[in-house]
Design a protein around this motif. Structure first.
Motif, PDB file in Angstrom:
ATOM      1  N   LEU A 120      42.689  50.112  52.684  1.00 21.20           N
ATOM      2  CA  LEU A 120      41.448  49.458  52.291  1.00 21.20           C
ATOM      3  C   LEU A 120      41.409  48.011  52.780  1.00 21.20           C
ATOM      4  N   ALA A 121      42.553  47.327  52.693  1.00 20.00           N
ATOM      5  CA  ALA A 121      42.637  45.948  53.180  1.00 20.00           C
ATOM      6  C   ALA A 121      42.345  45.881  54.674  1.00 20.00           C
ATOM      7  N   SER A 122      42.903  46.815  55.428  1.00 21.72           N
ATOM      8  CA  SER A 122      42.705  46.834  56.869  1.00 21.72           C
ATOM      9  C   SER A 122      41.260  47.163  57.231  1.00 21.72           C
ATOM     10  N   PHE A 123      40.650  48.072  56.482  1.00 25.88           N
ATOM     11  CA  PHE A 123      39.225  48.335  56.666  1.00 25.88           C
ATOM     12  C   PHE A 123      38.406  47.061  56.415  1.00 25.88           C
ATOM     13  N   TYR A 124      38.805  46.318  55.395  1.00 26.31           N
ATOM     14  CA  TYR A 124      38.032  45.149  54.951  1.00 26.31           C
ATOM     15  C   TYR A 124      37.966  44.061  56.017  1.00 26.31           C
ATOM     16  N   ASN A 125      39.123  43.717  56.604  1.00 29.16           N
ATOM     17  CA  ASN A 125      39.110  42.594  57.554  1.00 29.16           C
ATOM     18  C   ASN A 125      39.438  42.993  58.990  1.00 29.16           C
ATOM     19  N   GLY A 126      39.645  44.281  59.230  1.00 29.03           N
ATOM     20  CA  GLY A 126      39.860  44.757  60.586  1.00 29.03           C
ATOM     21  C   GLY A 126      41.186  44.354  61.199  1.00 29.03           C
ATOM     22  N   ARG A 127      42.167  44.024  60.366  1.00 33.26           N
ATOM     23  CA  ARG A 127      43.454  43.543  60.861  1.00 33.26           C
ATOM     24  C   ARG A 127      44.568  44.553  60.589  1.00 33.26           C
ATOM     25  N   LYS A 128      45.755  44.277  61.183  1.00 36.06           N
ATOM     26  CA  LYS A 128      46.872  45.226  61.094  1.00 36.06           C
ATOM     27  C   LYS A 128      48.116  44.683  60.405  1.00 36.06           C
ATOM     28  N   LYS A 129      48.353  43.408  60.484  1.00 35.81           N
ATOM     29  CA  LYS A 129      49.645  42.863  60.025  1.00 35.81           C
ATOM     30  C   LYS A 129      49.689  42.767  58.498  1.00 35.81           C
ATOM     31  N   ASN A 152      45.129  34.645  61.262  1.00 38.87           N
ATOM     32  CA  ASN A 152      43.953  35.441  61.651  1.00 38.87           C
ATOM     33  C   ASN A 152      44.301  36.886  62.001  1.00 38.87           C
ATOM     34  N   GLU A 153      45.602  37.239  61.898  1.00 38.65           N
ATOM     35  CA  GLU A 153      46.028  38.620  62.160  1.00 38.65           C
ATOM     36  C   GLU A 153      46.468  39.342  60.885  1.00 38.65           C
ATOM     37  N   ILE A 154      46.642  38.614  59.799  1.00 36.12           N
ATOM     38  CA  ILE A 154      47.226  39.184  58.576  1.00 36.12           C
ATOM     39  C   ILE A 154      46.158  39.918  57.763  1.00 36.12           C
ATOM     40  N   ALA A 155      46.371  41.217  57.603  1.00 36.80           N
ATOM     41  CA  ALA A 155      45.455  42.029  56.805  1.00 36.80           C
ATOM     42  C   ALA A 155      45.693  41.816  55.318  1.00 36.80           C
ATOM     43  N   ILE A 183      39.961  47.633  42.348  1.00 32.58           N
ATOM     44  CA  ILE A 183      39.473  47.009  43.574  1.00 32.58           C
ATOM     45  C   ILE A 183      38.414  45.963  43.252  1.00 32.58           C
ATOM     46  N   ALA A 184      38.596  44.749  43.765  1.00 32.58           N
ATOM     47  CA  ALA A 184      37.666  43.649  43.504  1.00 32.58           C
ATOM     48  C   ALA A 184      36.259  43.979  44.001  1.00 32.58           C
ATOM     49  N   PRO A 185      35.241  43.355  43.399  1.00 34.77           N
ATOM     50  CA  PRO A 185      33.865  43.692  43.765  1.00 34.77           C
ATOM     51  C   PRO A 185      33.479  43.367  45.203  1.00 34.77           C
ATOM     52  N   LYS A 186      34.236  42.507  45.881  1.00 41.92           N
ATOM     53  CA  LYS A 186      33.874  42.152  47.261  1.00 41.92           C
ATOM     54  C   LYS A 186      34.076  43.316  48.238  1.00 41.92           C
ATOM     55  N   PHE A 187      34.820  44.344  47.840  1.00 38.76           N
ATOM     56  CA  PHE A 187      35.025  45.518  48.688  1.00 38.76           C
ATOM     57  C   PHE A 187      33.860  46.486  48.491  1.00 38.76           C
ATOM     58  N   LYS A 188      33.252  46.903  49.575  1.00 42.15           N
ATOM     59  CA  LYS A 188      32.090  47.795  49.511  1.00 42.15           C
ATOM     60  C   LYS A 188      32.478  49.185  50.025  1.00 42.15           C
ATOM     61  N   PRO A 189      32.395  50.208  49.186  1.00 45.93           N
ATOM     62  CA  PRO A 189      32.806  51.552  49.604  1.00 45.93           C
ATOM     63  C   PRO A 189      31.756  52.241  50.460  1.00 45.93           C
ATOM     64  N   TRP A 190      32.206  53.198  51.247  1.00 42.19           N
ATOM     65  CA  TRP A 190      31.294  54.099  51.949  1.00 42.19           C
ATOM     66  C   TRP A 190      31.865  55.511  51.869  1.00 42.19           C
ATOM     67  N   HIS A 191      30.986  56.482  51.902  1.00 39.41           N
ATOM     68  CA  HIS A 191      31.408  57.871  51.692  1.00 39.41           C
ATOM     69  C   HIS A 191      32.405  58.312  52.759  1.00 39.41           C
ATOM     70  N   ALA A 238      42.640  37.133  54.029  1.00 38.88           N
ATOM     71  CA  ALA A 238      43.589  38.234  53.873  1.00 38.88           C
ATOM     72  C   ALA A 238      43.470  38.797  52.452  1.00 38.88           C
ATOM     73  N   VAL A 239      44.035  39.964  52.242  1.00 37.85           N
ATOM     74  CA  VAL A 239      43.900  40.665  50.969  1.00 37.85           C
ATOM     75  C   VAL A 239      45.202  40.575  50.176  1.00 37.85           C
ATOM     76  N   TYR A 240      45.097  40.133  48.947  1.00 41.15           N
ATOM     77  CA  TYR A 240      46.242  40.020  48.035  1.00 41.15           C
ATOM     78  C   TYR A 240      46.341  41.331  47.247  1.00 41.15           C
ATOM     79  N   ILE A 241      47.410  42.099  47.529  1.00 40.92           N
ATOM     80  CA  ILE A 241      47.646  43.374  46.845  1.00 40.92           C
ATOM     81  C   ILE A 241      48.770  43.193  45.827  1.00 40.92           C
ATOM     82  N   ALA A 242      48.438  43.398  44.574  1.00 37.14           N
ATOM     83  CA  ALA A 242      49.397  43.263  43.482  1.00 37.14           C
ATOM     84  C   ALA A 242      49.979  44.636  43.152  1.00 37.14           C
TER      85      ALA A 242
END
Length: 377
Positions: free
Chosen positions: A106-115, A169-172, A252-260, A205-209
């Protein structure tokens, strides 16, 4: 057909369980201070839990996520209330590894990054990406290897800042346990978690707890990360969520927008799993178990610190690590086979305590007496 032999097994068969006790096939009673890897959060065979599951099983046990399952919405609402994250969104799965895997996806989808930044001593699971983010090369198969994971020293704010300065700028995502379990019950400092939050904000970047073991009220707050006074973007949870029934989730925080079709699962969020998870939250709330975990845990830690033979006591609430010198490596085994107390371990010589959140002070004293005897043996 034989079982695939990957587990070192104690020669014990548990045939009955209640509260913080279990009994083996010979009728021997044990005190359970491990709860099967922090899974038993409200005690074995809790009456409300058993009733909830039985009633649900008599209605419908399973159907897929192709239809409405009102229990999922009820669970999301209750989880939001108890955790304090009422504006977050819930996706349901089956295991902690799946939760962490989907959080990273989900983090990688969000910002398009890999690291991804992970930390020395981390354990996030055994599936494809999260095993690569686990600090144990022995369990990383060649197919799991990736250059996208960077391991940094735990609690090293300067190393974290330097990594973001070089590759921000590369950190997901940054993924971190609030208290490392397999890593030896090592707590992330408040300032370190706050630094993660600020750097993730600065660099999108996305903070995953990772709260699979250290969450669900075990430390006295719902997520151990809450002690730092910051919100993560995604919280992962599993173990204590179902009190033994397989269920996991990501909040998941509200800033993430789901799609089917973005995420998916067959068994995640099934009727029985949701009934189990609702029962757990209802008992945690009704019996004020987070407060109990903090109080009994504080008592245990204070008493354990009085033993001269103990090198260090770490942890918070009912997630406790007791580091022993090498010459006392036998203590865990003696606790089980001589004094009938289940505990866990972290290599090389750390005893892990992960009991049910409704552990009583009397049970704590029972353990302390056994522990004292084991140290003298």
């Amino acid at each position: 057909m034989n079982l695939y032999d990957v587990y070192p097994l104690n020669d014990i068969e548990i045939t009955k369980a209640s509260g913080s006790n279990v009994w083996d096939a010979n009728g021997q009673k044990y005190l359970d201070l491990y709860g099967g890897h922090a899974v038993i959060s409200i005690g074995h065979t809790n009456p409300h839990y058993v009733q909830r599951l039985t009633e649900q099983l008599n209605k419908v046990g399973f159907y897929s996520n192709s239809i409405k399952i009102p229990l999922q919405a009820q669970l999301a609402e209750k989880l939001g209330q108890v955790s304090g994250k009422t504006d977050y969104q819930l996706f349901l799965l089956n295991s902690g590894a799946e939760a962490n895997e989907n959080a990273l996806k989900l983090a990688s989808f969000y910002n398009g990054r890999k690291k991804v930044i992970a930390f020395k001593g981390a354990f996030h699971g055994r599936t494809s990406l999260v095993v690569a983010a686990t600090d144990n090369p022995k369990i990383v198969a060649p197919v799991n290897e990736t250059e996208n994971i960077t391991f940094l020293p735990f609690n090293d704010e300067q190393a974290l800042a330097d990594e973001f300065a070089k590759h921000g700028n590369e950190i997901a995502a940054v993924i971190i346990e609030g208290i490392q379990g397999v890593g030896g019950i090592r707590e992330a400092s408040k300032s370190f978690l706050q630094k993660i939050r600020s750097l993730c904000d600065e660099h999108n970047a996305v903070y995953i707890a990772d709260s699979v073991q250290c969450g669900y009220g075990r430390t006295g707050q719902f997520y151990s990360h809450d002690w730092a006074g910051v919100d993560a973007d995604i919280y992962t949870m599993a173990k204590g969520m179902g009190n033994g029934f397989p269920i996991a989730g990501i909040s998941i925080a509200p800033k993430f927008k789901p799609w089917h079709g973005q995420l998916g699962t067959t068994f995640g969020g099934n009727h029985l799993a949701c009934a189990a998870a609702l029962a757990v939250l209802e008992v945690i709330e009704k019996d004020n178990l987070m407060k109990n975990a903090e109080e009994v845990g504080t008592y245990l830690i204070e008493q354990l610190q009085k033993f001269e033979q103990v090198k260090e006591v770490r942890g918070r609430g009912l997630m406790i690590g007791i580091e022993l010198p090498e010459e006392l490596a036998h203590v865990k085994k003696d606790l089980l086979f001589k004094y009938f107390v289940f505990t866990g371990e972290a290599k090389p010589n750390v005893i892990r305590l992960l009991p049910a959140l409704n552990l009583t002070k009397d049970h704590a004293d029972e353990f302390l007496k056994a522990f004292a005897k084991a140290l003298k043996a």
